[in-house]
Design a protein around this motif. Structure first.
Motif, PDB file in Angstrom:
ATOM      1  N   LEU A 319     170.294  76.364  -1.550  1.00 54.03           N
ATOM      2  CA  LEU A 319     169.811  76.343  -0.979  1.00 54.03           C
ATOM      3  C   LEU A 319     168.042  75.446  -2.098  1.00 54.03           C
ATOM      4  CD1 LEU A 319     168.477  74.943   2.177  1.00 54.03           C
ATOM      5  CD2 LEU A 319     167.453  76.745   2.330  1.00 54.03           C
ATOM      6  N   TRP A 320     167.874  74.333  -1.679  1.00 59.63           N
ATOM      7  CA  TRP A 320     167.137  74.423  -2.608  1.00 59.63           C
ATOM      8  C   TRP A 320     165.304  73.190  -1.815  1.00 59.63           C
ATOM      9  CZ3 TRP A 320     166.577  73.904  -8.091  1.00 59.63           C
ATOM     10  CH2 TRP A 320     167.455  74.753  -8.934  1.00 59.63           C
ATOM     11  N   ILE A 321     164.140  73.751  -1.979  1.00 59.22           N
ATOM     12  CA  ILE A 321     163.022  73.565  -0.693  1.00 59.22           C
ATOM     13  C   ILE A 321     162.053  72.790  -1.783  1.00 59.22           C
ATOM     14  CG2 ILE A 321     161.903  74.058   0.663  1.00 59.22           C
ATOM     15  CD1 ILE A 321     163.807  76.605   1.324  1.00 59.22           C
ATOM     16  N   GLY A 322     162.123  72.177  -1.507  1.00 55.25           N
ATOM     17  CA  GLY A 322     160.557  71.338  -2.037  1.00 55.25           C
ATOM     18  C   GLY A 322     159.476  70.221  -0.703  1.00 55.25           C
ATOM     19  N   GLY A 323     158.218  69.831  -2.234  1.00 57.40           N
ATOM     20  CA  GLY A 323     157.179  69.754  -0.901  1.00 57.40           C
ATOM     21  C   GLY A 323     156.253  69.800   0.427  1.00 57.40           C
ATOM     22  N   ILE A 324     156.324  71.605   0.487  1.00 62.04           N
ATOM     23  CA  ILE A 324     156.066  71.945   1.373  1.00 62.04           C
ATOM     24  C   ILE A 324     153.832  71.974   1.175  1.00 62.04           C
ATOM     25  CG2 ILE A 324     155.895  74.229   2.271  1.00 62.04           C
ATOM     26  CD1 ILE A 324     158.296  74.624   1.985  1.00 62.04           C
ATOM     27  N   GLN A 325     153.734  71.342   1.675  1.00 59.33           N
ATOM     28  CA  GLN A 325     152.400  71.272   2.192  1.00 59.33           C
ATOM     29  C   GLN A 325     151.768  71.462   3.224  1.00 59.33           C
ATOM     30  OE1 GLN A 325     151.905  67.938  -0.683  1.00 59.33           O
ATOM     31  NE2 GLN A 325     149.960  67.519   1.133  1.00 59.33           N
ATOM     32  N   SER A 326     150.505  71.628   2.989  1.00 58.55           N
ATOM     33  CA  SER A 326     149.633  71.265   5.056  1.00 58.55           C
ATOM     34  C   SER A 326     148.319  71.071   4.952  1.00 58.55           C
ATOM     35  CB  SER A 326     149.484  73.450   5.291  1.00 58.55           C
ATOM     36  OG  SER A 326     148.508  73.754   6.494  1.00 58.55           O
ATOM     37  N   ASP A 327     148.624  70.670   5.831  1.00 54.67           N
ATOM     38  CA  ASP A 327     146.797  69.767   6.470  1.00 54.67           C
ATOM     39  C   ASP A 327     145.863  70.431   6.475  1.00 54.67           C
ATOM     40  OD1 ASP A 327     148.392  67.227   6.454  1.00 54.67           O
ATOM     41  OD2 ASP A 327     148.713  67.077   8.106  1.00 54.67           O
ATOM     42  N   ILE A 328     146.034  71.983   6.514  1.00 54.03           N
ATOM     43  CA  ILE A 328     145.223  72.599   7.080  1.00 54.03           C
ATOM     44  C   ILE A 328     143.985  72.723   5.798  1.00 54.03           C
ATOM     45  CG2 ILE A 328     143.805  75.085   7.395  1.00 54.03           C
ATOM     46  CD1 ILE A 328     147.026  75.316   9.066  1.00 54.03           C
ATOM     47  N   ASP A 329     142.934  72.647   6.273  1.00 53.24           N
ATOM     48  CA  ASP A 329     141.185  72.623   5.441  1.00 53.24           C
ATOM     49  C   ASP A 329     141.234  74.364   4.779  1.00 53.24           C
ATOM     50  OD1 ASP A 329     140.841  70.309   5.274  1.00 53.24           O
ATOM     51  OD2 ASP A 329     139.929  70.230   6.273  1.00 53.24           O
ATOM     52  N   ASP A 330     141.153  75.028   5.520  1.00 56.84           N
ATOM     53  CA  ASP A 330     141.188  77.222   5.421  1.00 56.84           C
ATOM     54  C   ASP A 330     142.272  77.251   4.286  1.00 56.84           C
ATOM     55  OD1 ASP A 330     140.208  79.523   5.428  1.00 56.84           O
ATOM     56  OD2 ASP A 330     141.898  79.595   6.040  1.00 56.84           O
ATOM     57  N   PRO A 331     142.290  77.778   3.138  1.00 54.83           N
ATOM     58  CA  PRO A 331     143.372  77.937   2.448  1.00 54.83           C
ATOM     59  C   PRO A 331     143.796  79.087   2.701  1.00 54.83           C
ATOM     60  CG  PRO A 331     141.230  77.672   1.103  1.00 54.83           C
ATOM     61  CD  PRO A 331     141.081  77.909   2.428  1.00 54.83           C
ATOM     62  N   GLY A 332     143.815  79.626   3.411  1.00 53.57           N
ATOM     63  CA  GLY A 332     144.169  80.865   3.748  1.00 53.57           C
ATOM     64  C   GLY A 332     145.464  80.626   4.534  1.00 53.57           C
ATOM     65  N   GLY A 333     145.066  79.610   5.464  1.00 50.45           N
ATOM     66  CA  GLY A 333     145.233  79.196   7.008  1.00 50.45           C
ATOM     67  C   GLY A 333     146.800  77.695   6.694  1.00 50.45           C
ATOM     68  N   ALA A 334     146.233  77.364   4.709  1.00 52.29           N
ATOM     69  CA  ALA A 334     146.948  76.535   4.420  1.00 52.29           C
ATOM     70  C   ALA A 334     147.997  77.141   4.345  1.00 52.29           C
ATOM     71  CB  ALA A 334     146.729  75.574   3.440  1.00 52.29           C
ATOM     72  N   LEU A 335     148.220  78.164   3.459  1.00 55.85           N
ATOM     73  CA  LEU A 335     148.910  79.196   2.958  1.00 55.85           C
ATOM     74  C   LEU A 335     149.982  79.608   4.167  1.00 55.85           C
ATOM     75  CD1 LEU A 335     150.954  80.157   0.991  1.00 55.85           C
ATOM     76  CD2 LEU A 335     149.316  81.933   0.807  1.00 55.85           C
ATOM     77  N   GLU A 336     149.737  80.649   5.389  1.00 54.25           N
ATOM     78  CA  GLU A 336     150.115  80.673   6.049  1.00 54.25           C
ATOM     79  C   GLU A 336     151.044  79.910   7.200  1.00 54.25           C
ATOM     80  OE1 GLU A 336     150.814  83.838   7.441  1.00 54.25           O
ATOM     81  OE2 GLU A 336     148.564  85.170   7.295  1.00 54.25           O
ATOM     82  N   ASP A 337     150.799  78.549   7.077  1.00 54.20           N
ATOM     83  CA  ASP A 337     151.307  77.431   7.652  1.00 54.20           C
ATOM     84  C   ASP A 337     152.757  76.676   6.680  1.00 54.20           C
ATOM     85  OD1 ASP A 337     151.716  75.576   9.235  1.00 54.20           O
ATOM     86  OD2 ASP A 337     150.442  74.035   8.320  1.00 54.20           O
ATOM     87  N   SER A 367     140.575  80.708  -8.240  1.00 56.70           N
ATOM     88  CA  SER A 367     139.447  81.748  -7.535  1.00 56.70           C
ATOM     89  C   SER A 367     140.154  82.293  -6.288  1.00 56.70           C
ATOM     90  CB  SER A 367     137.972  81.092  -7.776  1.00 56.70           C
ATOM     91  OG  SER A 367     137.844  79.843  -6.927  1.00 56.70           O
ATOM     92  N   LEU A 368     140.750  81.461  -5.473  1.00 55.74           N
ATOM     93  CA  LEU A 368     141.391  81.507  -4.344  1.00 55.74           C
ATOM     94  C   LEU A 368     142.489  82.673  -4.578  1.00 55.74           C
ATOM     95  CD1 LEU A 368     141.061  78.768  -2.298  1.00 55.74           C
ATOM     96  CD2 LEU A 368     139.402  80.598  -2.599  1.00 55.74           C
ATOM     97  N   PHE A 369     143.194  82.925  -5.790  1.00 62.09           N
ATOM     98  CA  PHE A 369     144.663  83.026  -5.907  1.00 62.09           C
ATOM     99  C   PHE A 369     144.460  84.450  -5.496  1.00 62.09           C
ATOM    100  CE2 PHE A 369     146.941  86.195  -8.432  1.00 62.09           C
ATOM    101  CZ  PHE A 369     148.011  85.807  -8.014  1.00 62.09           C
ATOM    102  N   SER A 370     143.361  85.565  -5.314  1.00 59.74           N
ATOM    103  CA  SER A 370     143.212  87.245  -4.868  1.00 59.74           C
ATOM    104  C   SER A 370     143.770  87.027  -3.164  1.00 59.74           C
ATOM    105  CB  SER A 370     142.346  88.092  -5.600  1.00 59.74           C
ATOM    106  OG  SER A 370     142.181  89.507  -4.209  1.00 59.74           O
ATOM    107  N   HIS A 371     143.038  86.161  -2.375  1.00 57.24           N
ATOM    108  CA  HIS A 371     142.729  86.162  -1.301  1.00 57.24           C
ATOM    109  C   HIS A 371     143.968  85.560  -0.587  1.00 57.24           C
ATOM    110  CE1 HIS A 371     141.971  84.858   3.099  1.00 57.24           C
ATOM    111  NE2 HIS A 371     142.065  83.619   2.600  1.00 57.24           N
ATOM    112  N   LEU A 372     144.724  84.316  -1.203  1.00 55.82           N
ATOM    113  CA  LEU A 372     145.991  83.845  -0.695  1.00 55.82           C
ATOM    114  C   LEU A 372     147.406  85.162  -1.474  1.00 55.82           C
ATOM    115  CD1 LEU A 372     145.771  80.557  -2.156  1.00 55.82           C
ATOM    116  CD2 LEU A 372     145.795  80.609  -0.375  1.00 55.82           C
ATOM    117  N   ASN A 373     147.326  86.009  -2.416  1.00 53.35           N
ATOM    118  CA  ASN A 373     148.321  86.614  -3.025  1.00 53.35           C
ATOM    119  C   ASN A 373     148.041  88.075  -1.657  1.00 53.35           C
ATOM    120  OD1 ASN A 373     149.625  87.353  -4.537  1.00 53.35           O
ATOM    121  ND2 ASN A 373     148.964  89.167  -5.355  1.00 53.35           N
TER     122      ASN A 373
END
Length: 678
Positions: A319-337, A367-373
């Protein structure tokens, strides 16, 4: 770090303590699991023979010793481990927990060399107790390791033998230094592990530079445990041992002085038969590469891109999955979405997060890596998570994800999970390759494919970036890939890489990276792209996949011109034509500044045609495309996305558009990295 050393009395646990000290750590206590019946037990985890010497070893080192009884019962024998009541692993957990209540320490010394069984279980215990496992002997060449132990004055004797080529009455009590030639000969004749890994023999350390006093055997009893005519098993039981003070009395630093003990960087610069020497030549050091420059991305370079998540399921279960992104500006919220969207696609196709084998995570700010991780960890908490590559790209959306998942149709084997899937998730610090203390694995092997995590040039022993600039980093990255592949399958190495992406932070790094890759691989098609940042300030990160039968892949190079544009395509396809991979580069011939729709359509069509060549009538083929485009040349790719979407009405395309700072050369607009895997 303050280290508690798990000791059995043998050479491996002893020499690993020496390695810990050479790496700058401090041994503060010893720990031992004592056989409940005070005699030999058949434990999967612990050496019990020679346990009579443990207290004297602690006295010889002038360190406290913590002990706990074990029955040596293994209730879970699979590739993974979860806490299980009355399993011998829980005895270790209880022992270390008791020690934590008494003294402060951060890490645990382990003498494991090859046993995944032991490593996985000690890692499980350490993670539960927030401790770092240190196994500096892990994956070492056993011949080199034994020679190093002897040269570093580890004086050990054989106290148990249990293999063809070793005779209890003849070889028990003999020193390692005397036995070394015979062990080497038996390795060549019968395949014996030179260091005894696997239980062929066990040892007792009588002396080493860590000891202030030497152990003396005053009385021992020979016990024939199993009188097998081919591989008899026998061991020594010690009735009386004593300590003899070594003169002159020296401090630890003086006892270690002059020994060929290497620090963590020393094991980076070592070479072995399968590797080119790591040391940099004068040409490497004085070349044209400016190693002080780490990035060439303008600070304000942030492109907008609007793409929708898409996927394709092959008939074989990929199963190949591509192009996933989010319109949310907050980085943490964008990754959750984005992860929520990923889960929905997986669920729709009867897959789960545990089925994912590879993820690429493109983020807007490293610089957001730790938060996103931390957010990533909350979702990928299972035992053997997917491999992962993470890079920073010049994009406004905080995160873009592409993923590959595999759902097997084979029956699950008891205790071992998916029989078609094998994961390497080493979380132990060693001199082998960087550990993964995090939510991703080093490699996942599915059938004949091996998908690796993105590799950066960390010194394994201390997890610091290697000095020496781009050429040193490239050499170490390729070594990591080679070692991980060899550990996954003894018949696979770096020359079996089929396709990969080499992310660098400056265009001047491409040429040295390309030269080294081409000297170490066999027709691998590798694309080189400049990104705006990499983890830990790395200059290079390589993300590759390999195949067990790379020698059965053909290599093809094709090109054509479309008006003022050039299209150059590299292709690998196996003899059975069920795997095809391409890298297709689109550039200008006459310094054209913009890319028109016709040129891109031709390049896209050409890529799809080459991927499906020979299977033109197969409507079930899925084509996964990662389209890297130069941000300085293509600010708006909405017209390109529309072309791909329209093409998707006829072909089963999975695609992800990824803006990068630059491509392989200034003429290139974009590069299509594609794969078809039935």
């Amino acid at each position: 770090m303050r280290v508690v050393a798990l000791v059995s009395g043998g050479k491996d646990s002893t020499f690993n303590m020496m390695q810990c000290i050479a790496a700058g750590h401090n041994i503060v206590a010893l720990a031992n699991l004592v056989p409940h019946n005070k005699t030999e037990i058949d434990s999967y985890m612990y050496q019990s023979v020679g346990h009579e010497a443990i207290d004297l070893i602690a006295q010889a080192m002038e360190l406290p010793i913590f002990k706990k009884l074990t029955f040596g019962v293994s209730k879970k024998k699979g590739k993974t481990y979860a806490p299980c009541e009355n399993d011998e692993v829980e005895d270790l957990y209880a022992l270390l927990q008791e020690i934590k209540n008494e003294i402060e320490f951060d890490a645990v010394s382990i003498g494991a060399i090859l046993s995944d069984y032991q490593r996985v279980r000690v890692e499980n215990v350490c993670i539960r107790l927030n401790l770092t496992p240190l196994a500096y002997l892990w994956q070492r060449n056993q011949g080199e390791l034994l020679d190093e132990m002897i040269k570093c004055e580890v004086d050990a004797i054989l106290i148990k033998v249990a293999t063809l080529g070793l005779e209890p009455k003849k070889h028990l009590g003999r020193s390692l230094s005397l036995m070394q030639p015979h062990l080497t000969a038996m390795h060549e004749k019968y395949g014996l592990n030179v260091c005894g890994e696997g239980g062929e023999y066990e040892t007792l350390t009588l002396d080493c530079p860590l000891f202030k006093s030497r152990l003396v055997v005053e009385n021992s009893v020979f016990i024939m445990h199993q009188n097998d005519p081919i591989a008899p098993v026998g061991y020594l039981k010690f009735d009386k041992l004593a300590l003899e003070v070594k003169l002159p009395v020296l401090d630890l630093e003086s006892r270690l002085d002059g020994l060929p003990l290497k620090d963590s960087y020393g094991y980076v610069t070592e070479s072995s038969d399968e590797e080119t020497p790591f040391e940099l030549s004068n040409e490497d050091q004085d070349g044209e590469v400016n190693n002080t420059v780490t990035s060439e991305a303008p600070l304000d370079l942030k492109l907008e891109i609007f793409q929708r998540e898409n996927y394709g399921l092959s008939k074989e279960g990929w199963l190949w999955i591509g192009g996933i992104q989010s319109d949310i500006d907050d980085p943490g919220g964008a990754l959750e979405d984005a992860i929520t969207k990923l889960k929905l696609i997986l669920e729709e196709n009867d897959h789960t997060l545990e089925d994912i084998c590879s993820i690429k995570l493109y983020i807007s700010d490293m610089s957001l890596f730790s938060h996103l991780n931390k957010i990533y960890v909350k979702n990928f908490r299972h035992v053997n998570p997917a491999t992962r590559a993470c890079v920073q790209i010049p994009v406004k959306t905080p995160v873009i994800i592409e993923a590959l998942s595999f759902k097997t149709s084979s029956p699950i084997q008891d205790g071992d999970g998916d029989s078609e899937r094998n994961t390497m998730h080493v979380q132990t610090v060693s001199h082998w390759a960087p550990c993964n203390i995090g939510p991703y694995s080093q490699a996942i092997k599915i059938r004949d494919f091996i998908y690796l995590a993105g590799q950066i040039a960390l010194i394994p022993g201390n997890m610091e970036m290697v000095p020496g600039g781009i050429k040193a980093q490239c050499k170490l990255v390729v070594r990591h890939i080679d070692r991980i592949l060899r550990a996954m399958d003894a018949g696979i190495n770096v020359r079996d890489v089929v396709q990969g992406i080499c992310f660098v932070t400056h265009s001047s790094f491409i040429n040295p990276a390309r030269k080294h890759w081409e000297s170490r691989t066999n027709n691998a098609i590798v694309e080189y792209v400049v990104v705006s940042g990499l983890p830990r300030g790395a200059l290079i990160e390589c993300h590759v996949w390999a195949h067990k039968h790379n020698n059965q892949f053909e290599y093809e190079e094709r090109g054509k011109c479309v008006g003022k544009y050039s299209i150059l395509l590299y292709r690998r396809v196996n003899y059975d034509n069920n795997i095809s991979a391409i890298v297709c580069q689109v550039g200008s011939v006459d310094n054209v500044e913009t890319l028109d729709e016709e040129a891109f359509f031709e390049a896209l069509s050409y890529s799809i045609d080459k991927l499906k060549q020979g299977l033109e009538n197969d409507s079930l083929c899925v084509f996964n495309l990662t389209i890297f485009y130069a941000a300085s040349k293509l600010e708006d790719v909405s017209f390109l996305i529309e072309i791909v979407q329209k093409m998707s009405e006829k072909e089963r395309l999975v695609y992800t558009f990824v803006p990068v700072v630059k491509l392989k050369n200034e003429r290139l607009f974009l590069s299509i990295c594609g794969i078809r895997n039935q």
